[in-house]
Design a protein around this motif. Structure first.
Motif, PDB file in Angstrom:
ATOM      1  N   SER A  33       0.830  -1.204   0.000  1.00 23.43           N
ATOM      2  CA  SER A  33       0.000   0.000   0.000  1.00 23.43           C
ATOM      3  C   SER A  33       0.861   1.249   0.000  1.00 23.43           C
ATOM      4  O   SER A  33       0.570   2.216  -0.702  1.00 23.43           O
ATOM      5  CB  SER A  33      -0.923   0.016   1.216  1.00 23.43           C
ATOM      6  N   ALA A  37       1.339   1.042  -4.666  1.00 18.59           N
ATOM      7  CA  ALA A  37       0.031   1.448  -5.165  1.00 18.59           C
ATOM      8  C   ALA A  37       0.100   2.577  -6.191  1.00 18.59           C
ATOM      9  O   ALA A  37      -0.698   2.615  -7.133  1.00 18.59           O
ATOM     10  CB  ALA A  37      -0.880   1.838  -4.011  1.00 18.59           C
ATOM     11  N   ASP A  38       1.050   3.491  -6.034  1.00 18.38           N
ATOM     12  CA  ASP A  38       1.184   4.593  -6.998  1.00 18.38           C
ATOM     13  C   ASP A  38       1.936   4.192  -8.255  1.00 18.38           C
ATOM     14  O   ASP A  38       1.866   4.898  -9.261  1.00 18.38           O
ATOM     15  CB  ASP A  38       1.928   5.776  -6.354  1.00 18.38           C
ATOM     16  N   GLU A  41      -0.764   0.090 -11.532  1.00 18.23           N
ATOM     17  CA  GLU A  41      -2.234   0.117 -11.534  1.00 18.23           C
ATOM     18  C   GLU A  41      -2.801  -1.264 -11.243  1.00 18.23           C
ATOM     19  O   GLU A  41      -3.807  -1.403 -10.545  1.00 18.23           O
ATOM     20  CB  GLU A  41      -2.745   0.642 -12.881  1.00 18.23           C
ATOM     21  N   ARG A  44      -2.493  -1.751  -7.534  1.00 16.14           N
ATOM     22  CA  ARG A  44      -3.434  -0.868  -6.849  1.00 16.14           C
ATOM     23  C   ARG A  44      -4.831  -1.470  -6.880  1.00 16.14           C
ATOM     24  O   ARG A  44      -5.523  -1.520  -5.859  1.00 16.14           O
ATOM     25  CB  ARG A  44      -3.445   0.522  -7.487  1.00 16.14           C
ATOM     26  N   LYS A  45      -5.228  -1.985  -8.039  1.00 13.70           N
ATOM     27  CA  LYS A  45      -6.549  -2.595  -8.165  1.00 13.70           C
ATOM     28  C   LYS A  45      -6.669  -3.847  -7.297  1.00 13.70           C
ATOM     29  O   LYS A  45      -7.703  -4.080  -6.672  1.00 13.70           O
ATOM     30  CB  LYS A  45      -6.851  -2.922  -9.623  1.00 13.70           C
ATOM     31  N   ASP A  48      -7.031  -2.735  -3.760  1.00 10.56           N
ATOM     32  CA  ASP A  48      -8.363  -2.172  -3.557  1.00 10.56           C
ATOM     33  C   ASP A  48      -9.409  -3.269  -3.453  1.00 10.56           C
ATOM     34  O   ASP A  48     -10.298  -3.216  -2.592  1.00 10.56           O
ATOM     35  CB  ASP A  48      -8.704  -1.199  -4.683  1.00 10.56           C
TER      36      ASP A  48
END
Length: 119
Positions: A33, A37-38, A41, A44-45, A48
């Motif tokens: 995290s 995450a940055d 993608e 990050r998904k 999430d």
């Protein structure tokens, strides 16, 4: 097992595995995290999706606890909001424990969570 006990066990495990540093896979979500995450993608998904699943499970347990009387209901706070607050707080405390290299952030959030779940 009561809903409160399920919540307690979940956060007890988080508390136990995050103390005294984060070796190997003990805090993968915290590390990813904060660091990935940055950048990715796809990651990050995935994070999430995991967060959504976890907070949904927490909210289900909170609702079940309201029904079975094991978790106190707090005015004007939905189960979903409570679940997100707890998850956000635990994620932040885990990150702060890494930064400070102390268990104090985890101890603080453990006390808050157990108090709010009626323990």
């Amino acid at each position: 097992m009561s809903a409160q006990q399920k919540l307690y066990d979940y956060f007890q495990n988080w508390y136990d595995t995050q103390q005294n540093g984060c070796d190997h896979d003990k805090c993968l979500v915290v590390k990813l995290s904060a660091e990935v995450a940055d950048i990715s993608e796809t990651m990050r998904k995935a994070l999430d999706t995991g967060y959504q699943q976890t907070t949904m499970w927490l909210a289900e347990q909170i609702k079940a606890g309201w029904i079975d009387g094991s978790v106190p209901r707090h005015d004007n706070i939905s189960a979903e909001s409570m679940a997100k607050r707890w998850y956000f707080a635990w994620l932040g405390a885990s990150l702060m424990a890494k930064i400070s290299q102390t268990n104090t952030p985890l101890a603080e959030i453990w006390q808050m969570t157990t108090t709010q779940m009626g323990r």
